[in-house]
Design a protein around this motif. Structure first.
Motif, PDB file in Angstrom:
ATOM      1  N   GLY A 112       9.760   4.666  -1.771  1.00 48.53           N
ATOM      2  CA  GLY A 112       9.726   3.223  -1.568  1.00 48.53           C
ATOM      3  C   GLY A 112      10.269   2.416  -2.729  1.00 48.53           C
ATOM      4  O   GLY A 112      10.414   1.202  -2.620  1.00 48.53           O
TER       5      GLY A 112
ATOM      6  N   GLY B 160      13.842   1.798  -0.894  1.00 45.62           N
ATOM      7  CA  GLY B 160      13.402   0.674  -1.717  1.00 45.62           C
ATOM      8  C   GLY B 160      14.358  -0.488  -1.860  1.00 45.62           C
ATOM      9  O   GLY B 160      13.923  -1.616  -2.119  1.00 45.62           O
TER      10      GLY B 160
ATOM     11  N   SER C 139       5.178   5.262  -3.375  1.00 44.11           N
ATOM     12  CA  SER C 139       5.421   3.834  -3.635  1.00 44.11           C
ATOM     13  C   SER C 139       5.108   3.491  -5.078  1.00 44.11           C
ATOM     14  O   SER C 139       4.098   3.953  -5.616  1.00 44.11           O
TER      15      SER C 139
ATOM     16  N   PRO D 156       0.957  -1.141  -2.660  1.00 45.46           N
ATOM     17  CA  PRO D 156       2.284  -0.555  -2.431  1.00 45.46           C
ATOM     18  C   PRO D 156       3.315  -1.680  -2.383  1.00 45.46           C
ATOM     19  O   PRO D 156       2.957  -2.824  -2.081  1.00 45.46           O
TER      20      PRO D 156
ATOM     21  N   VAL E 289       7.810  -0.775   1.507  1.00 44.42           N
ATOM     22  CA  VAL E 289       7.102   0.388   2.051  1.00 44.42           C
ATOM     23  C   VAL E 289       6.076  -0.046   3.091  1.00 44.42           C
ATOM     24  O   VAL E 289       5.959   0.559   4.162  1.00 44.42           O
TER      25      VAL E 289
END
Ligand SMILES: Cc1cc2nc3c(=O)[nH]c(=O)nc-3n(C[C@H](O)[C@H](O)[C@H](O)COP(=O)(O)O)c2cc1C
Length: 204
Positions: free
Chosen positions: A8, A40, A85, A92, A96
Motif C-alpha cells: 500500500g 500506493g 500498509s 493504514p 489501502v
C-alpha cells in the motif's frame, strides 16, 4: 500455492516493501509462490455505497477506472493474501483502505476463506491500531488471520530502515512460515458449509 502481497505504500521500494519482500523470500523457501502488487501511487476511489455491485452480483465495482476490479479478479489465482500498509496517523494509508473496502465489498467471493495477514509499518506509533483496522474487513469474510510471534509490525522511517529492525524482519519470516503452514494444512480441504446468512440491523 500462491500468495498475493499488496504493497500500500507510495514508496515502491520503501519499508513496507522490505517487510513484504522478507515475507516473499520466506514463502519461497517454504515452496509457496508470491507476487507483490504496488498500489500506493495509484488513484483509488472510496466506496460510494451505490450498491451496484450487490445489485448486479457480478463481483465488480461500478468504478472500473482504477485497479480495484482487476486486482480482485486476479485474486482467483491466489490462495492467500497479505496487505502491507505504512501507518499514517495511526491508521493504514487511505489508498489501502479504499482498495480493500471496495474489493471485499464488490467481490467477497474471491477472498472468502483465504488466509490473510495485515502488516503495519511505522516510524514509532499507531501500528497496533492500524493493524486492527486492516484486519477488520477480513473477519467478515471467514478469512483466517495469519499471526506471527509478535504483532505483524515493522519499524522504520526513512527508506531502507526497516531492514535494521531485526525483530520485525524475524516477525515477517515467522508470519510467512505460518501462512505456508496454514495453506498446506487446508489444501484440498472442503470449506465449511455455512448456514444462510442472517442479517439484522435491530430496527425491524
Ligand atoms: C502522512 C504520514 C503520516 C504518518 N503517520 C505516522 C504515524 O502515525 N505513526 C508512525 O509511527 N509513523 C507515521 N508515519 C511514518 C511512516 O509510517 C514510516 O515512515 C513508514 O516507514 C513508511 O513506510 P514506507 O517506506 O513503506 O512508505 C507517517 C508518514 C506519513 C507520510
Amino acid at each position: 500455492m500462491k500468495v498475493l502481497l499488496i504493497n500500500g505504500s507510495p514508496h515502491e521500494r520503501g519499508n513496507t516493501y522490505l517487510a513484504l519482500q522478507e515475507i516473499a523470500a520466506e514463502l519461497t523457501k517454504c515452496g509457496i509462490e508470491s507476487e507483490i502488487a504496488d498500489v500506493g501511487k495509484k488513484p483509488v476511489r472510496g466506496c460510494i455505497a451505490c450498491g451496484t455491485c450487490k445489485a448486479k452480483g457480478n463481483g465488480c465495482c461500478v468504478f472500473d477506472d482504477d485497479l480495484t476490479n482487476s486486482l480482485s479478479a486476479k485474486m482467483a489465482e491466489f490462495d492467500g493474501l497479505v496487505v502491507g500498509s505504512p501507518v499514517y496517523y495511526g491508521q493504514p494509508n487511505g489508498t489501502v483502505l479504499s482498495l480493500v473496502q471496495r474489493m471485499l465489498y464488490s467481490n467477497g467471493a474471491a477472498f472468502n476463506g483465504k488466509p490473510v495477514a495485515g502488516v503495519a509499518v511505522c516510524r514509532r506509533g499507531g501500528a497496533t491500531a492500524a493493524l486492527q483496522t486492516l484486519n477488520m474487513p477480513f473477519q467478515l469474510l471467514n478469512m483466517p488471520i495469519v499471526t506471527s510471534q509478535y504483532w505483524n509490525i515493522v519499524y522504520g522511517q526513512l527508506e531502507g530502515e526497516a531492514a535494521l529492525d531485526a525483530e520485525g524482519m524475524q516477525t515477517m519470516r515467522s508470519l510467512a512460515q505460518n501462512m505456508a503452514y496454514m495453506l498446506r494444512a487446508t489444501a484440498g480441504q472442503p470449506k465449511p458449509e455455512y448456514e444462510p446468512r442472517q442479517a439484522m440491523h435491530f430496527i425491524r
